[in-house]
Design a protein around this motif. Structure first.
Motif, PDB file in Angstrom:
ATOM      1  N   UNK A 109      -9.180   7.794  -0.282  1.00 34.97           N
ATOM      2  CA  UNK A 109      -9.574   7.430  -1.643  1.00 34.97           C
ATOM      3  C   UNK A 109      -9.037   6.040  -2.034  1.00 34.97           C
ATOM      4  N   UNK A 110      -7.771   5.769  -1.702  1.00 35.98           N
ATOM      5  CA  UNK A 110      -7.154   4.528  -2.185  1.00 35.98           C
ATOM      6  C   UNK A 110      -7.445   3.367  -1.237  1.00 35.98           C
ATOM      7  N   UNK A 111      -7.372   3.625   0.066  1.00 32.04           N
ATOM      8  CA  UNK A 111      -7.438   2.494   1.017  1.00 32.04           C
ATOM      9  C   UNK A 111      -8.803   2.281   1.645  1.00 32.04           C
ATOM     10  N   UNK A 112      -9.669   3.262   1.552  1.00 32.91           N
ATOM     11  CA  UNK A 112     -11.048   3.095   2.040  1.00 32.91           C
ATOM     12  C   UNK A 112     -11.115   2.565   3.479  1.00 32.91           C
ATOM     13  N   UNK A 113     -10.360   3.208   4.358  1.00 33.72           N
ATOM     14  CA  UNK A 113     -10.414   2.827   5.775  1.00 33.72           C
ATOM     15  C   UNK A 113      -9.137   2.189   6.285  1.00 33.72           C
ATOM     16  N   UNK A 114      -8.395   1.532   5.385  1.00 33.52           N
ATOM     17  CA  UNK A 114      -7.098   1.017   5.818  1.00 33.52           C
ATOM     18  C   UNK A 114      -6.147   2.197   5.984  1.00 33.52           C
ATOM     19  N   UNK A 115      -4.925   1.859   6.427  1.00 34.57           N
ATOM     20  CA  UNK A 115      -4.038   2.933   6.844  1.00 34.57           C
ATOM     21  C   UNK A 115      -2.657   2.806   6.199  1.00 34.57           C
ATOM     22  N   UNK A 116      -2.113   3.949   5.689  1.00 38.26           N
ATOM     23  CA  UNK A 116      -0.711   3.984   5.237  1.00 38.26           C
ATOM     24  C   UNK A 116       0.145   4.270   6.460  1.00 38.26           C
ATOM     25  N   UNK A 117       1.084   3.411   6.754  1.00 41.18           N
ATOM     26  CA  UNK A 117       1.956   3.681   7.909  1.00 41.18           C
ATOM     27  C   UNK A 117       3.204   4.477   7.513  1.00 41.18           C
ATOM     28  N   UNK A 118       3.548   4.430   6.217  1.00 43.27           N
ATOM     29  CA  UNK A 118       4.820   5.001   5.772  1.00 43.27           C
ATOM     30  C   UNK A 118       5.009   6.493   6.052  1.00 43.27           C
ATOM     31  N   UNK A 168       0.835  -1.213   0.000  1.00 38.52           N
ATOM     32  CA  UNK A 168       0.000   0.000   0.000  1.00 38.52           C
ATOM     33  C   UNK A 168       0.861   1.251   0.000  1.00 38.52           C
ATOM     34  N   UNK A 169       1.982   1.196   0.712  1.00 33.10           N
ATOM     35  CA  UNK A 169       2.856   2.377   0.756  1.00 33.10           C
ATOM     36  C   UNK A 169       3.480   2.656  -0.610  1.00 33.10           C
ATOM     37  N   UNK A 170       3.751   1.609  -1.365  1.00 27.30           N
ATOM     38  CA  UNK A 170       4.223   1.797  -2.743  1.00 27.30           C
ATOM     39  C   UNK A 170       3.162   2.538  -3.565  1.00 27.30           C
ATOM     40  N   UNK A 171       1.907   2.103  -3.375  1.00 27.36           N
ATOM     41  CA  UNK A 171       0.806   2.768  -4.106  1.00 27.36           C
ATOM     42  C   UNK A 171       0.752   4.242  -3.754  1.00 27.36           C
ATOM     43  N   UNK A 172       0.969   4.524  -2.472  1.00 28.43           N
ATOM     44  CA  UNK A 172       0.914   5.917  -2.041  1.00 28.43           C
ATOM     45  C   UNK A 172       2.016   6.737  -2.717  1.00 28.43           C
ATOM     46  N   UNK A 173       3.238   6.158  -2.765  1.00 26.98           N
ATOM     47  CA  UNK A 173       4.350   6.876  -3.392  1.00 26.98           C
ATOM     48  C   UNK A 173       4.003   7.272  -4.828  1.00 26.98           C
ATOM     49  N   UNK A 174       3.416   6.335  -5.576  1.00 28.83           N
ATOM     50  CA  UNK A 174       3.041   6.639  -6.968  1.00 28.83           C
ATOM     51  C   UNK A 174       1.947   7.696  -7.003  1.00 28.83           C
ATOM     52  N   UNK A 175       0.982   7.586  -6.084  1.00 31.67           N
ATOM     53  CA  UNK A 175      -0.149   8.524  -6.087  1.00 31.67           C
ATOM     54  C   UNK A 175       0.292   9.943  -5.722  1.00 31.67           C
ATOM     55  N   UNK A 176       1.293  10.051  -4.871  1.00 34.36           N
ATOM     56  CA  UNK A 176       1.782  11.376  -4.464  1.00 34.36           C
ATOM     57  C   UNK A 176       2.375  12.108  -5.682  1.00 34.36           C
ATOM     58  N   UNK A 177       2.988  11.344  -6.578  1.00 35.97           N
ATOM     59  CA  UNK A 177       3.547  11.962  -7.795  1.00 35.97           C
ATOM     60  C   UNK A 177       2.419  12.345  -8.755  1.00 35.97           C
TER      61      UNK A 177
END
Ligand SMILES: NC(=O)C1=CN([C@@H]2O[C@H](COP(=O)(O)OP(=O)(O)OC[C@H]3O[C@@H](n4cnc5c(N)ncnc54)[C@H](O)[C@@H]3O)[C@@H](O)[C@H]2O)C=CC1
Ligand SMILES: O=C(CO)COP(=O)(O)O
Length: 349
Positions: free
Chosen positions: A290-299, A269-278
Motif C-alpha cells: 500500500x505505501x511503497x507500491x513495489x519498493x521494499x522495507x528492509x527494516x 521508508x522504514x520510519x513511515x512503516x513504524x508509524x503505519x504499524x501503530x
C-alpha cells in the motif's frame, strides 16, 4: 590501462538514483570508465510495457524513481548474466533478500579481477550465523567487495541535494576506484578501511528508523525521537562489539553511522512503516504494498535477522530497542509499550 566497464546489479529506488550518478560520471572520465553502463533490471510490466523498454526509450524508471531522467548511456538489461558478463566493476544495489539468488545466477560469469561494491543495507542469516551481504557477494563470486552506506535518501540524491556518504574498503585502490565512480559535487564520499562496521551501520539503522516511526505513530515528539536515535546508536555500537569485534568508534560518526540514523529516522521508508504499524492493523506485507507500491522495507527483515541472532546468543536483554521493534513488526507487542521498554534501557543503568 583500458577504461573499466561497469554493471549495476539492481534498479529500484536507490539503484536508479545511483545509476544516474554513475551514468554521468563515466562520461566525465572517459579514460577511466567505459561510456556504456549496464544495469540489471528485474523485468516487470508497467502500464502494458516492459520496464526495461521504458527505461531504454524514455530514460526514466517510472515505477521506482519517477520524475528523474537517467543518462542515455545507462542501459537496462533483464538478464543478469548478460548484464554482468565482461564487467570490471559490479555495483550491487538490490533489496537484500534477492542477493543470494542473483549471485547464484552470476556465478561463473564474472570477469577475472572484477571488483564489487555493495550498497545494500541488510544482513543474511546462514548456518554460520549473521553474515554481511558484502561477504556473501565476495564468497559467491570470488571478488573483493567494498561497501557504500550513508545518509542517502534516494529521491534527494537523485534531485542533487547535497549529502555525504561512506565507502568502506579494506584496500585503498578499490575504495578510490569506487569513489572516482560515484563522487560528485553534491555527493561527497569519505573512504574508510573499517568496511564491516560501515555495512553493519547501514543494516542496523533500518531497525532504529522503524523505532523512530513508532514514536511518530504514538504521537511522541522530537525529544523522544532523539532518545530513540541515541539509544539506537548505543545498540549499534554494542552489536558491533558482540558480532563484529574490532569496530572503530570513529566509523559511527561517519555518514554511514549517525548521519544515516538522523536522515532515515526523519525521512525514510522504514520510519513511515513504524508509524503505519501503530496506526493500522494491516500486516507488514499489506503495508509495503500500500505505501511503497513495489519498493521494499528492509527494516522488518533486518529486525528479524538481528533478533534471531540475539536469541541464539542469549543477548536479548542488552538490545531492548531492537527486540521491541521486531516484536512490534511481528504484531506480538502493543506499540504503546515501546517507550516503557526503552525506559529501563541498559544505557541508563
Ligand atoms: N531507497 C533508498 O533511499 C535507499 C536504499 N538503500 C538500500 O539499497 C538497497 C536497494 O534498495 P532500492 O534500490 O531502494 O530498492 P527498492 O526498495 O526500490 O526495491 C525494489 C527493487 O527490487 C526489485 N525486485 C523485486 N523482486 C525481485 C526479485 N525477485 N529479484 C530481484 N530483484 C527484485 C525490483 O525490481 C526493484 O528494482 C536496499 O538494501 C536499501 O536498503 C540504500 C540507500 C538509500
Ligand atoms: O537507507 C536509506 C537512506 O540512507 C533509505 O532508508 P529507507 O529504506 O528507510 O527509506
Amino acid at each position: 590501462m583500458a577504461p573499466k566497464s561497469v554493471c549495476i546489479v539492481g534498479s529500484g529506488n536507490w539503484g536508479s538514483a545511483i545509476a544516474k550518478i554513475i551514468g554521468y560520471n563515466v562520461q566525465r572520465q572517459p579514460d577511466a570508465f567505459e561510456k556504456k553502463v549496464k544495469m540489471y533490471m528485474y523485468e516487470e510490466i508497467v502500464d502494458g510495457r516492459k520496464l526495461t523498454e521504458i527505461v531504454n526509450t524514455d530514460h526514466e524508471n517510472v515505477k521506482y524513481l519517477p520524475g528523474i531522467k537517467l543518462p542515455e548511456n545507462v542501459v537496462a538489461i533483464p538478464d543478469v548474466i548478460e548484464a554482468c558478463t565482461g564487467a570490471d566493476m559490479l555495483v550491487f544495489v538490490l533489496p537484500h533478500q534477492f542477493v543470494k539468488k542473483v549471485c547464484e545466477q552470476m556465478k561463473g560469469h564474472i570477469k577475472p579481477g572484477a571488483v564489487a561494491i555493495s550498497m545494500i543495507k541488510g544482513f543474511a542469516i546462514t548456518g554460520g550465523g549473521i553474515q554481511l551481504i558484502s561477504h556473501i557477494i565476495a564468497q559467491e563470486l570470488g571478488t573483493e567487495c567494498a561497501v557504500l552506506m550513508g545518509a542517502n535518501l534516494a529521491k534527494e540524491v537523485a534531485e542533487e541535494e547535497f549529502c555525504e556518504t561512506t565507502i568502506g574498503s579494506k584496500t585503498d585502490s578499490t575504495g578510490q576506484l569506487f569513489k572516482d565512480l560515484v563522487e560528485t559535487p553534491y555527493f561527497r564520499v569519505a573512504v574508510v578501511k573499517d568496511a564491516d562496521t560501515v555495512e553493519m551501520c547501514g543494516a542496523l539503522k533500518n531497525v532504529v528508523a522503524i523505532g523512530a516511526g513508532i514514536v511518530d505513530g504514538i504521537k511522541q515528539g522530537d525529544n523522544t525521537k532523539a532518545a530513540v536515535i541515541r539509544l539506537g546508536l548505543m545498540e549499534m555500537i554494542k552489536f558491533g562489539e558482540e558480532f563484529f569485534p574490532g569496530s572503530r568508534r570513529n566509523t559511527f560518526f561517519e555518514s554511514c553511522g549517525i548521519a544515516d540514523l538522523v536522515a532515515t529516522c526523519h525521512g525514510g521508508r522504514n520510519r513511515m512503516l513504524g508509524a503505519a504499524v501503530v496506526e493500522s492493523d494491516k500486516t507488514i506485507q499489506e503495508l509495503e504494498k500500500e505505501i511503497l507500491k513495489g519498493q521494499s522495507f528492509q527494516g522488518p527483515l533486518v529486525a528479524r535477522e538481528v533478533c534471531s541472532m540475539l536469541e541464539e546468543k542469549g543477548l536479548c536483554d542488552k538490545f531492548p530497542m531492537f527486540v521491541a521493534v521486531n516484536k512490534i513488526c511481528q504484531r506480538v507487542m502493543d506499540p504503546k509499550l515501546f517507550i516503557s521498554c526503552l525506559r529501563n534501557h541498559p544505557a541508563h543503568l
